[in-house]
Design a protein around this motif. Structure first.
Motif, PDB file in Angstrom:
ATOM      1  N   VAL A 198      22.706  31.282  19.391  1.00  0.00           N
ATOM      2  CA  VAL A 198      23.993  30.630  19.086  1.00  0.00           C
ATOM      3  C   VAL A 198      24.071  30.288  17.597  1.00  0.00           C
ATOM      4  O   VAL A 198      25.091  30.532  16.937  1.00  0.00           O
ATOM      5  CB  VAL A 198      24.187  29.354  19.947  1.00  0.00           C
ATOM      6  N   ASN A 199      22.992  29.748  17.062  1.00  0.00           N
ATOM      7  CA  ASN A 199      22.969  29.420  15.632  1.00  0.00           C
ATOM      8  C   ASN A 199      23.169  30.658  14.761  1.00  0.00           C
ATOM      9  O   ASN A 199      23.895  30.622  13.761  1.00  0.00           O
ATOM     10  CB  ASN A 199      21.642  28.742  15.269  1.00  0.00           C
ATOM     11  N   GLU A 202      26.758  31.766  14.930  1.00  0.00           N
ATOM     12  CA  GLU A 202      27.621  30.906  14.104  1.00  0.00           C
ATOM     13  C   GLU A 202      27.381  31.164  12.615  1.00  0.00           C
ATOM     14  O   GLU A 202      28.301  31.032  11.804  1.00  0.00           O
ATOM     15  CB  GLU A 202      27.393  29.432  14.450  1.00  0.00           C
ATOM     16  N   THR A 214      27.134  26.105   5.793  1.00  0.00           N
ATOM     17  CA  THR A 214      26.951  26.244   7.248  1.00  0.00           C
ATOM     18  C   THR A 214      26.011  27.397   7.571  1.00  0.00           C
ATOM     19  O   THR A 214      25.188  27.305   8.489  1.00  0.00           O
ATOM     20  CB  THR A 214      28.321  26.430   7.938  1.00  0.00           C
ATOM     21  N   THR A 217      22.605  25.983   7.140  1.00  0.00           N
ATOM     22  CA  THR A 217      22.276  25.026   8.208  1.00  0.00           C
ATOM     23  C   THR A 217      21.924  25.768   9.496  1.00  0.00           C
ATOM     24  O   THR A 217      20.913  25.471  10.149  1.00  0.00           O
ATOM     25  CB  THR A 217      23.485  24.108   8.477  1.00  0.00           C
ATOM     26  N   ASN A 218      22.759  26.726   9.863  1.00  0.00           N
ATOM     27  CA  ASN A 218      22.570  27.419  11.142  1.00  0.00           C
ATOM     28  C   ASN A 218      21.332  28.331  11.104  1.00  0.00           C
ATOM     29  O   ASN A 218      20.617  28.426  12.095  1.00  0.00           O
ATOM     30  CB  ASN A 218      23.824  28.226  11.503  1.00  0.00           C
TER      31      ASN A 218
HETATM   32  C1  LIG Z   1      26.018  25.364  12.415  1.00  0.00           C
HETATM   33  O1  LIG Z   1      26.235  24.515  11.299  1.00  0.00           O
HETATM   34  C2  LIG Z   1      27.394  23.715  11.383  1.00  0.00           C
HETATM   35  C3  LIG Z   1      27.568  22.983  10.062  1.00  0.00           C
HETATM   36  O2  LIG Z   1      26.447  22.196   9.788  1.00  0.00           O
HETATM   37  C4  LIG Z   1      27.268  22.761  12.572  1.00  0.00           C
HETATM   38  O3  LIG Z   1      28.425  21.981  12.687  1.00  0.00           O
HETATM   39  C5  LIG Z   1      27.049  23.575  13.841  1.00  0.00           C
HETATM   40  O4  LIG Z   1      26.823  22.708  14.929  1.00  0.00           O
HETATM   41  C6  LIG Z   1      25.848  24.502  13.667  1.00  0.00           C
HETATM   42  N1  LIG Z   1      25.727  25.334  14.846  1.00  0.00           N
HETATM   43  C7  LIG Z   1      24.797  25.126  15.764  1.00  0.00           C
HETATM   44  C8  LIG Z   1      24.781  26.068  16.915  1.00  0.00           C
HETATM   45  O5  LIG Z   1      23.984  24.225  15.684  1.00  0.00           O
END
Ligand SMILES: *[C@@H]1O[C@H](CO)[C@@H](O)[C@H](O)[C@H]1NC(C)=O
Length: 264
Positions: A198-199, A202, A214, A217-218
């Motif tokens: 999923v990450n 995204e 993002t 982060t992901n």
């Molecule tokens: C991906 O990063 C965004 C921004 O930080 C965050 O809102 C989102 O929850 C993250 N996706 C996952 C699957 O953790």
């Protein structure tokens, strides 16, 4: 006497034409980036219908990752395209018409009839742009081998496009690892690997919307997922059957993070 003179003129004329042609060909192969000269022998294959990918690429500025595969002509369906052949490397299509002409005539069989020392000694497996991008990662060979099966002739070899391919390769590899993860019967690892997918998905979307924060982060979260699964084995003292899988996936995603730092 008159006959001999005519013969000499013909010989001199022929020799000078040959010299002109060979000098011309020499200079063409020395500088592959120069504009195509009107050498009928070399240019002929360009005009043949089998050479349509070049025309599609150069004639459609809109060509992108999403370009439909059915834009190929029936004479050269995508299934017959060898991504490793110079004919389908975007680099070769743009930069080297004579390499293209040589390889396109041989492309269907995969046998090279080219006698050019340049293409025989140094086949352009990946475009220089992609090699440069992968060269900035911690693991260039893994980067190149991940990305190359996903290359298409339409790909613009820019950083974002290569990053998307590298993340997509990580998604595929993580999904492929799920079978092993399920066998191990560690339910938290299954959840963690699902979360990694999923990450990564995204992260692809974030690249497309140029949200690099993002993306980072992901991607980092996906790496944490793999290592959290490893931690479970470490804490229990059991041997980790996913150690190699996690190691490879971590390196792949780490490469993605390195590529994302190249995007301004
Ligand atoms: C991906 O990063 C965004 C921004 O930080 C965050 O809102 C989102 O929850 C993250 N996706 C996952 C699957 O953790």
């Amino acid at each position: 006497m008159e006959f001999n003179k005519t013969n000499r003129i013909i010989v001199i004329f022929t020799v000078s034409i040959l010299v002109t042609i060979s000098t011309h060909v020499e200079s063409r192969s020395d500088s592959p980036f120069s504009a195509p000269a009107p050498a009928p022998e070399v240019m002929k294959p360009i005009a043949s219908p089998a050479n349509s990918p070049a025309e599609i690429y150069t004639d459609s500025p809109a060509a992108s990752l999403e370009a439909p595969a059915d834009s190929f002509s029936p004479t050269n369906p995508p299934s017959e395209i060898d991504i490793y052949s110079p004919a389908t490397s975007p680099e070769a299509l743009v930069a080297s018409p004579e390499a293209l002409a040589e390889s396109s005539s041989a492309a269907p069989s995969g046998i090279k009839v080219s006698s050019s020392p340049r293409s025989l000694l140094n086949p352009p497996l990946l475009s220089p742009e992609i090699k440069t991008i992968c060269g900035k990662t911690d693991n260039p060979p893994l980067c190149e081998s991940s990305v190359s099966p996903l290359l298409t002739p339409q790909l613009k070899p820019d950083t974002s496009s290569v990053l998307i391919l590298a993340i997509q390769a990580s998604i595929t590899a993580t999904k492929a690892a799920m079978a092993t993860v399920e066998k191990v019967d560690a339910s938290d690892c299954q959840e963690l690997y699902d979360d990694a997918v999923v990450n990564l998905e995204e992260a692809v979307n974030a690249v497309k919307s140029s949200d690099i924060a993002t993306v980072n982060t992901n991607l980092s979260a996906a790496m944490t997922d793999y290592s959290t699964c490893n931690d479970g084995f470490e804490e229990s003292g059991e041997p980790n059957p996913l150690a190699d899988v996690a190691d490879k996936l971590t390196k792949m995603v780490s490469n993605c993070l390195a590529i994302s730092t190249l995007i301004k």
